[in-house]
Design a protein around this motif. Sequence first.
Motif, PDB file in Angstrom:
ATOM      1  N   GLU A 211       0.176   6.828   8.879  1.00 32.17           N
ATOM      2  CA  GLU A 211       1.239   7.403   8.054  1.00 32.17           C
ATOM      3  C   GLU A 211       1.733   8.709   8.645  1.00 32.17           C
ATOM      4  OE1 GLU A 211       1.090   7.479   3.801  1.00 32.17           O
ATOM      5  OE2 GLU A 211      -0.439   5.918   3.743  1.00 32.17           O
TER       6      GLU A 211
ATOM      7  N   ASP B  94      -0.178   2.607 -11.255  1.00 30.22           N
ATOM      8  CA  ASP B  94      -1.425   3.290 -11.570  1.00 30.22           C
ATOM      9  C   ASP B  94      -1.731   3.204 -13.066  1.00 30.22           C
ATOM     10  OD1 ASP B  94      -3.571   5.401 -10.667  1.00 30.22           O
ATOM     11  OD2 ASP B  94      -2.602   6.289 -12.432  1.00 30.22           O
TER      12      ASP B  94
ATOM     13  N   ARG C  37      -6.498   8.501  -1.658  1.00 30.37           N
ATOM     14  CA  ARG C  37      -6.070   7.799  -0.445  1.00 30.37           C
ATOM     15  C   ARG C  37      -4.555   7.871  -0.291  1.00 30.37           C
ATOM     16  NH1 ARG C  37      -7.901   2.811   2.344  1.00 30.37           N
ATOM     17  NH2 ARG C  37      -6.109   1.498   2.852  1.00 30.37           N
ATOM     18  N   ARG C  38      -3.810   7.662  -1.383  1.00 28.84           N
ATOM     19  CA  ARG C  38      -2.355   7.720  -1.327  1.00 28.84           C
ATOM     20  C   ARG C  38      -1.857   9.144  -1.122  1.00 28.84           C
ATOM     21  NH1 ARG C  38       1.000   5.996   0.053  1.00 28.84           N
ATOM     22  NH2 ARG C  38       2.636   5.451  -1.418  1.00 28.84           N
TER      23      ARG C  38
ATOM     24  N   ARG D  53      -6.039   7.119  -5.657  1.00 29.92           N
ATOM     25  CA  ARG D  53      -5.122   8.256  -5.776  1.00 29.92           C
ATOM     26  C   ARG D  53      -5.272   9.199  -4.593  1.00 29.92           C
ATOM     27  NH1 ARG D  53      -5.102  10.474 -12.027  1.00 29.92           N
ATOM     28  NH2 ARG D  53      -3.561   9.012 -12.860  1.00 29.92           N
TER      29      ARG D  53
ATOM     30  N   ARG E 279       4.949   9.062   0.928  1.00 26.01           N
ATOM     31  CA  ARG E 279       3.860   9.353   0.013  1.00 26.01           C
ATOM     32  C   ARG E 279       4.403   9.772  -1.344  1.00 26.01           C
ATOM     33  NH1 ARG E 279       0.395  13.675   2.728  1.00 26.01           N
ATOM     34  NH2 ARG E 279       0.858  12.859   4.773  1.00 26.01           N
TER      35      ARG E 279
ATOM     36  N   LEU F  80       2.448  11.487  -7.906  1.00 22.62           N
ATOM     37  CA  LEU F  80       1.847  10.301  -8.487  1.00 22.62           C
ATOM     38  C   LEU F  80       1.203  10.596  -9.838  1.00 22.62           C
ATOM     39  CD1 LEU F  80       0.617   7.456  -8.586  1.00 22.62           C
ATOM     40  CD2 LEU F  80      -1.157   8.256  -7.009  1.00 22.62           C
TER      41      LEU F  80
ATOM     42  N   GLU G  97       4.634   4.068  -7.972  1.00 21.33           N
ATOM     43  CA  GLU G  97       3.184   4.189  -7.880  1.00 21.33           C
ATOM     44  C   GLU G  97       2.568   4.652  -9.205  1.00 21.33           C
ATOM     45  OE1 GLU G  97       1.084   3.556  -4.633  1.00 21.33           O
ATOM     46  OE2 GLU G  97       2.748   2.280  -5.238  1.00 21.33           O
TER      47      GLU G  97
ATOM     48  N   GLY H  79      -2.962  10.085   2.838  1.00 19.91           N
ATOM     49  CA  GLY H  79      -2.419   9.268   3.915  1.00 19.91           C
ATOM     50  C   GLY H  79      -3.379   9.210   5.092  1.00 19.91           C
TER      51      GLY H  79
ATOM     52  N   ASP I 133       0.798  -1.226   0.000  1.00 16.87           N
ATOM     53  CA  ASP I 133       0.000   0.000   0.000  1.00 16.87           C
ATOM     54  C   ASP I 133       0.828   1.273   0.000  1.00 16.87           C
ATOM     55  OD1 ASP I 133      -2.029  -1.891   0.374  1.00 16.87           O
ATOM     56  OD2 ASP I 133      -3.253  -0.464   1.488  1.00 16.87           O
ATOM     57  N   ILE I 134       1.982   1.258   0.670  1.00 18.59           N
ATOM     58  CA  ILE I 134       2.773   2.483   0.769  1.00 18.59           C
ATOM     59  C   ILE I 134       3.851   2.557  -0.308  1.00 18.59           C
ATOM     60  CG2 ILE I 134       2.352   2.645   3.244  1.00 18.59           C
ATOM     61  CD1 ILE I 134       5.288   1.776   3.633  1.00 18.59           C
ATOM     62  N   GLY I 135       3.759   1.664  -1.304  1.00 19.03           N
ATOM     63  CA  GLY I 135       4.710   1.712  -2.408  1.00 19.03           C
ATOM     64  C   GLY I 135       6.003   0.977  -2.145  1.00 19.03           C
TER      65      GLY I 135
END
Length: 481
Positions: A382, A350, A374-375, A372, A394, A398, A346, A378, A224-226
Motif C-alpha cells: 500500500e 465494520d 491493519r487497515r 481496524r 486508506r 474508519l 469500511e 497499511g 481488502d482496500i475497500g
Amino acid sequence: MSDTPFGFGLPPEEPEDGDEGKKKDQQSGGGQGPANPFGFGGLPGAGGFDGPGADNPLAAMFGSLNPTDLGAAFQQLGQMLSYEGGPVNWDMAKQIARQTVAQGTPDGTKDASVGPAERKAVEEAVRLADLWLDDVTSLPSGSASAVAWSRAEWVEATLPAWQELVDPVAERVGAAMGDVLPEEMQAMAGPLIGMMRSMGGAMFGTQIGQAVGVLAGEVVGSTDIGLPLGPAGKAALLPANVEAFGKDLGVSQEEVRLYLALREAAHQRLFAHVPWLRSHLFGAVDGYARGIKVDTAKLEDVVGQFDPQNPEQLQDALQQGMFQPEDTPEQKAALARLETALALVEGWVDAVVHAAAKPRLASADALRETLRRRRATGGPAEQTFATLIGLELRPRRLRDASRLWASLTDARGVDGRDGLWAHPDMLPTATDLDDPDGFVHREQLDFSELDKMLGEAAHGGSQGKPDLHKKGDDTEGDDTE
C-alpha cells in the motif's frame, strides 16, 4: 523494490580461453572477463566512456544475468522498447506480479494451488456469513458465488481494477515526459521521447507488478482496500493468507475464516445493491489522480541525464515519487470526497459485521480490532502505491464512520440506516463525521407522498403534487447531503 530492474543482477562472464583464461584472470586480480564481451566500441554507459559500467554497456540494463537467459533478456528488452500501448505496460505488470508471487512472502510462505477441502471451507464460510448478515442488514446477498483463490489467481482477477486506478496518473507522467523538453527540441527528439515513454510504461509496469505481487501475499479477499477489485458477485478468500493472518492471534482458523468471510460478504452486498457505488469510488480516485501534478523539476533532471543503457534512472525516480497534490480547492475537495467515501464503506462493513459476529463469535472484538489496525497502518505494498500514484487507499476515519453507522442503527433501525445508500447525496459528509450525533438526529425528508403519487400515476390515478415535508416538522430545507 529491487535496485536492479526486472530482477536481473550482474552477469557472470566466462573468459574466451576457458580454464587458462580463468587462471590468468585470477592471477591478475580481475574477475569481470574481457573488457568488451559483446564486441561494442566505447559506448557511453553508466559511467561514460571510461567510467564504471563502460566495460559492459548492457550491465545497467540486465544486471546479473545467467548466460543461458540471455535470449530471454533480449526478448524482454525488445518488449520494453517496442511497447506502444497505454501509459502502463500491463503485460509486463502481470508478468512481474506473477514472478513476485512465485518467490513467496518474506516469511517463506509459497503460493500453492487451492485444494478441494479449502474451496469447500470457503464456500461454507461465505454461505454461513450470508445467513448471519441477513439479520443485520436490509441489503440482500450480493455473492452469486464463493471462490477460494491462490495468490496468482488473485493477481489475474484484480489486474483490470488496478489498471482503472493507475492509468490516470501514468497518463500524466507520459505526457509530462514530452512536455519537459523545449518545443524546438521535441521534433528532433521524437524517437528518444518515444523510447522514454515506452520505457516509462515498462518501468510503471514493473513497479505496479511488484507492488501487486507483494499485495497478493498480504490480502485475504477481493475487497481488502475497500474497493471491489474482483469480478462482481464473487466473494473471494485466499486460504493461504487467511491462515497466515490468524497464525498468531490465538483464534481458531474456523473463526478467523468466518469473520473474514463476513467482511467479504458484507462488501459484496454493498457493491451489488448500491449500483452507483463502484463508479462513485473509482470516479473519486480518478478525480483525485487527475489533480495530481508531476514534479517537473525532478522529471527534467531525469530527462536531462537519461541514458538508454541506464533505465533504472526512471525506476528510481518513480520509487522516490514524482507526484504532488495540487493545492487547489478542487483537489482538496476531491481528496475529502475520496477519503469520506472509503471511510463510509469500511465503516458500514465494520458496523454490520460486528453486529453479526458479536453474539456468535467469542473472538469478534479481538478480530475487529486487528482488522481496524491493519487497515489503518497499511502494508508495504500500500505504501508503494502511495508513492506511485500519490494516494493512500486508506479509510482514515474508519472509527468515526463505524460509530456513525452504529448510531444510525440505534436511532433509525436497519432499514433507515441502509436506506441512506439509495443516493450519494443522502450519505454523511466529512463534516457529518465530525458531528455524528447531529447527522443521526437530523430530520430526514419523507418521500412517502412522492412514492404514493408515483404509484397512483402508474395506475392512471391522481395527478396531484406530493407534499414533501420533514417528519414532525413543516419547515423547509434539508441538509442531509
